[in-house]
Design a protein around this motif. Structure first.
Motif, PDB file in Angstrom:
ATOM      1  N   HIS A   1       0.697  -1.177  -0.151  1.00 31.44           N
ATOM      2  CA  HIS A   1      -0.044   0.097   0.050  1.00 31.44           C
ATOM      3  C   HIS A   1       0.776   1.204   0.086  1.00 31.44           C
ATOM      4  O   HIS A   1       1.670   1.455   0.808  1.00 31.44           O
ATOM      5  CB  HIS A   1      -0.838   0.181   1.291  1.00 31.44           C
ATOM      6  N   ASP A   2       0.656   2.158  -0.871  1.00 33.62           N
ATOM      7  CA  ASP A   2       1.625   3.303  -1.135  1.00 33.62           C
ATOM      8  C   ASP A   2       2.945   3.150  -1.188  1.00 33.62           C
ATOM      9  O   ASP A   2       3.731   4.034  -0.943  1.00 33.62           O
ATOM     10  CB  ASP A   2       1.198   4.272   0.003  1.00 33.62           C
TER      11      ASP A   2
ATOM     12  N   PRO B   1       5.003   2.487  -4.403  1.00 36.86           N
ATOM     13  CA  PRO B   1       5.017   2.550  -6.080  1.00 36.86           C
ATOM     14  C   PRO B   1       6.003   1.468  -6.643  1.00 36.86           C
ATOM     15  O   PRO B   1       7.133   1.209  -6.131  1.00 36.86           O
ATOM     16  CB  PRO B   1       5.570   3.874  -6.665  1.00 36.86           C
TER      17      PRO B   1
ATOM     18  N   THR C   1       4.576  10.029  -8.692  1.00 40.32           N
ATOM     19  CA  THR C   1       3.586   9.073  -8.050  1.00 40.32           C
ATOM     20  C   THR C   1       3.961   9.196  -6.652  1.00 40.32           C
ATOM     21  O   THR C   1       3.111   9.186  -5.483  1.00 40.32           O
ATOM     22  CB  THR C   1       3.982   7.917  -8.389  1.00 40.32           C
ATOM     23  N   ILE C   2       5.312   9.402  -5.910  1.00 46.61           N
ATOM     24  CA  ILE C   2       5.697   9.377  -4.649  1.00 46.61           C
ATOM     25  C   ILE C   2       5.225  10.667  -4.145  1.00 46.61           C
ATOM     26  O   ILE C   2       4.536  10.851  -2.930  1.00 46.61           O
ATOM     27  CB  ILE C   2       7.050   9.188  -4.443  1.00 46.61           C
TER      28      ILE C   2
ATOM     29  N   HIS D   1       2.763  12.567  -4.938  1.00 43.10           N
ATOM     30  CA  HIS D   1       1.373  12.488  -4.924  1.00 43.10           C
ATOM     31  C   HIS D   1       0.786  11.902  -3.400  1.00 43.10           C
ATOM     32  O   HIS D   1      -0.173  12.121  -2.909  1.00 43.10           O
ATOM     33  CB  HIS D   1       0.580  11.973  -6.166  1.00 43.10           C
ATOM     34  N   ILE D   2       1.367  10.650  -3.345  1.00 41.10           N
ATOM     35  CA  ILE D   2       1.350  10.031  -1.875  1.00 41.10           C
ATOM     36  C   ILE D   2       1.536  10.818  -0.917  1.00 41.10           C
ATOM     37  O   ILE D   2       0.844  10.934   0.236  1.00 41.10           O
ATOM     38  CB  ILE D   2       2.190   8.805  -2.337  1.00 41.10           C
ATOM     39  N   ASP D   3       2.659  11.486  -1.039  1.00 40.66           N
ATOM     40  CA  ASP D   3       3.196  12.307   0.284  1.00 40.66           C
ATOM     41  C   ASP D   3       2.497  13.266   0.567  1.00 40.66           C
ATOM     42  O   ASP D   3       1.908  13.908   1.735  1.00 40.66           O
ATOM     43  CB  ASP D   3       4.663  12.546  -0.019  1.00 40.66           C
TER      44      ASP D   3
END
Length: 211
Positions: free
Chosen positions: A127-128, A130, A184-185, A187-189
């Protein structure tokens, strides 16, 4: 490349990227092209772990990357005991993200990352976390061993992973690879909601790439 008008987040994020792949697919060449803008045509097998520490800016956020160039691993460690026994110091099980590299002229190298990807998913919570699949050696596309459409469909639709082809030799799509991964990272953070301070307050060491 910096600007006196550029502002970045005051909290520098530390990201660990594990780069995995079969021997000879160009893992080290991709990393060195991104970090040092250099390519060595001579094939030198990676026999021990190498670590690169570039910094990048994406969406006004500063990230310090720890890129782990891993030698060939026959399997992904199912637990911490196996990692300690066989891959001590690699940090495979707590990587922030994974880059799985295959050679587009070698179907066998794609099968390797398919197996490694399956083992990663079975071994840890993703989960989370990438995972990007990279087809290297696009400069040899005339010798392609597996169709791009087939791979892209499998990776994007079924694996739900990022996919990109690049050429470390020609420095084609190498920066794009890291840009897409870091987006991508980021956006998660942050969900693309930057808070800002002056860039010169945060840039103290390492090469910094603005993506």
């Amino acid at each position: 490349m910096t600007s006196s008008h550029l502002t970045i987040d005051s909290d520098q994020q530390r990201i660990k990227l594990a780069v995995l792949g079969a021997p000879g697919v160009g893992k080290s060449s991709i990393i060195r092209q991104f970090v040092n803008q250099e390519f060595n045509a001579e094939y030198i097998p990676t026999e021990r772990k190498h670590v690169y520490l570039p910094s990048v800016i994406i969406n006004d956020h500063l990230y310090e990357l720890k890129i782990i160039d891993c030698p060939y691993i026959p399997y992904f460690p199912v637990n911490s005991l196996y990692e300690w026994t066989d891959f001590r110091g690699y940090g495979l099980r707590n990587a922030t993200a994974y880059i799985l590299v295959y050679d587009i002229t070698s179907e066998e190298s794609f099968q390797y990352i398919k197996n490694i990807r399956d083992q990663i998913l079975e071994s840890r919570d993703m989960h989370d976390v990438p995972l990007f699949v990279v087809g290297n050696k696009h400069d040899l596309s005339d010798e392609r061993g597996i169709s791009r459409r087939e791979v892209a469909s499998m990776v994007k639709k079924h694996w739900k992973c990022g996919y990109i082809e690049c050429s470390a030799k020609c420095n084609w799509h190498v920066v794009l690879l890291f840009k897409e991964l870091m987006k991508t990272i980021d956006h998660i953070d942050y969900g693309h909601k930057p808070t800002s301070v002056r860039v010169q307050d945060a840039l103290r060491r390492n090469r910094c790439v603005i993506l």
